[in-house]
Design an enzyme around this catalytic site. Structure first.
Site, PDB file in Angstrom:
ATOM      1  N   LYS A 200    -108.093  62.765  39.632  1.00  0.00           N
ATOM      2  CA  LYS A 200    -108.687  63.713  40.604  1.00  0.00           C
ATOM      3  C   LYS A 200    -109.734  63.231  41.467  1.00  0.00           C
ATOM      4  O   LYS A 200    -109.560  63.329  42.673  1.00  0.00           O
ATOM      5  CB  LYS A 200    -109.336  64.807  40.003  1.00  0.00           C
ATOM      6  CG  LYS A 200    -108.221  65.737  39.220  1.00  0.00           C
ATOM      7  CD  LYS A 200    -107.326  66.448  40.424  1.00  0.00           C
ATOM      8  CE  LYS A 200    -106.263  67.271  39.830  1.00  0.00           C
ATOM      9  NZ  LYS A 200    -105.292  67.933  40.844  1.00  0.00           N
TER      10      LYS A 200
ATOM     11  N   LYS B  27     -87.706  63.556  37.421  1.00  0.00           N
ATOM     12  CA  LYS B  27     -88.164  64.823  37.165  1.00  0.00           C
ATOM     13  C   LYS B  27     -88.147  65.858  38.094  1.00  0.00           C
ATOM     14  O   LYS B  27     -88.612  65.582  39.238  1.00  0.00           O
ATOM     15  CB  LYS B  27     -89.701  64.690  36.449  1.00  0.00           C
ATOM     16  CG  LYS B  27     -90.085  66.133  35.621  1.00  0.00           C
ATOM     17  CD  LYS B  27     -91.419  65.520  35.052  1.00  0.00           C
ATOM     18  CE  LYS B  27     -92.013  66.792  34.541  1.00  0.00           C
ATOM     19  NZ  LYS B  27     -93.465  66.926  34.466  1.00  0.00           N
TER      20      LYS B  27
ATOM     21  N   LYS C 244     -92.075  70.161  41.746  1.00  0.00           N
ATOM     22  CA  LYS C 244     -92.608  70.876  43.010  1.00  0.00           C
ATOM     23  C   LYS C 244     -93.482  69.959  44.025  1.00  0.00           C
ATOM     24  O   LYS C 244     -93.297  69.877  45.040  1.00  0.00           O
ATOM     25  CB  LYS C 244     -93.233  72.256  42.629  1.00  0.00           C
ATOM     26  CG  LYS C 244     -93.431  73.057  43.882  1.00  0.00           C
ATOM     27  CD  LYS C 244     -93.802  74.324  43.192  1.00  0.00           C
ATOM     28  CE  LYS C 244     -93.755  75.434  44.136  1.00  0.00           C
ATOM     29  NZ  LYS C 244     -93.756  76.619  43.753  1.00  0.00           N
TER      30      LYS C 244
END
Ligand code: TRP
Length: 331
Positions: A111, A194, A197
């Site tokens: 992050k 995979k 989204k």
């Protein structure tokens, strides 16, 4: 019978990958264990402190869960923020969570790289909130994938530290619930391994997608020129359409196209047409239920309220005991 806790971030509509990955197994598991399924709306603020349509995303996940077959009478289905006791446990756990160990968590480091302008304390303490989610019900099993392994390890660290510091055997050590062979990984329509989204919206087939949209997405799936030699190994995008077919189509359909592939007679247009129709049939009951639930706010309110009551009951008991253990006393 074990106590199981599973959280999902409110990302909106769920897709076939979510269904075959976990949801399908949750539906079985709910009859075998004492299950808590919650929607982690507090967690989503760590990346989006000013969320866009938070409620809409929570609602979508709730509807998808119910449409797929999670039963609010069998398991406890709730929204994380409807059980504020978890925030108290999070606060208490943070007192014994060290900056150094939190900074070393891989998801935090990732992050820092992807959102350097919003490295907030919530992000740093994501693992303590997740630990609180799990141990607030004193769960022993957590059905998560490998990507959550380190978070679960941190949970065990916090559990052991709590028990040691306060000299109790209060929280059990939770471990991953492994679905093993039952876990079917659904690849993306864009050639990626995979269905996800975050990578590409068009590579996902949502349980709520209309037949027209499914046809459009499947027909656009990445393929190639076709095999040139019998029994040729398949490249990834081709493996993908066969894998999706294996999940949703009858066995004979899959075998039919395997045969055509192995003899170099396959026409991907035909295969995709068939795949689209099979996905449509597979999705139909989910889509119908999703539509029905979407316009039934009264029912959703009842489900959320019922879930919150059951979750709060379990959480309050834990908080009461934890307060006693630490030494809080009322006058
Ligand atoms: N971190 C999990 C994820 O990103 C979501 C989550 C939050 C969770 N709290 C949890 C999962 C507790 C299991 C148990 O997928």
């Amino acid at each position: 019978m074990e106590t199981v806790v599973s959280g999902i971030r409110p990302t909106g509509e769920l897709h076939l990958g979510n269904y075959f990955g976990a949801l399908r197994n949750f539906i079985k598991m709910q009859h075998e264990h004492n299950c808590y399924f919650f929607i982690a709306d507090y967690h989503s603020l760590t990346t989006h402190p000013t969320p866009h349509d938070l409620h809409g995303h929570v609602k979508s996940v709730l509807i998808n869960y119910l449409a797929a077959g999670l039963d609010p009478e069998v398991s406890t289905i709730y929204i994380q923020s409807d059980m504020p006791q978890v925030a108290e446990l999070y606060l208490l756990l943070n007192m014994n969570a060290y900056i150094g160990e939190l900074e070393r968590v891989a998801s935090f480091k990732e992050k820092i790289r992807t959102q350097p302008n919003n490295v907030n304390a919530g992000l740093l303490t994501y693992p303590t909130l997740m630990a609180a989610d799990i141990i607030i019900h004193r769960a022993t099993k957590v059905p998560v994938g490998k990507d959550q392994g380190q978070h679960l390890e941190m949970t065990r660290t916090f559990v052991n530290r709590f028990n040691r510091l306060y000299n109790v055997e209060y929280f059990p050590e939770p471990v991953a619930y492994n679905f093993g062979e039952d876990l079917i990984k659904i690849p993306g329509l864009d050639g990626s391994t995979k269905m996800s989204k975050s990578d590409n919206e068009n590579s996902c087939i949502y349980l709520s997608d209309s037949p027209e949209l499914i046809r459009k997405k499947v027909m656009r799936a990445v393929t190639d020129q076709g095999p040139t030699e019998p029994m040729q190994a398949k490249p990834q995008p081709i493996i993908n359409i066969f894998d999706i077919m294996a999940a949703v189509s009858p066995k004979e359909t899959l075998e039919h196209f395997e045969g055509l592939y192995n003899t170099c007679q396959i026409r991907y247009g035909d295969m995709k047409k068939q795949l689209a129709e099979d996905v449509i049939v597979f999705n139909a009951p989910f889509r119908e239920k999703i539509q029905e639930l979407s316009s039934n706010n009264d029912y959703l309110r009842k489900v959320a309220k019922h879930g919150a009551e059951k979750a709060v009951e379990s959480a309050s008991k834990t908080i009461k005991e934890v307060r006693e253990i630490i030494g809080f006393k009322s006058f």
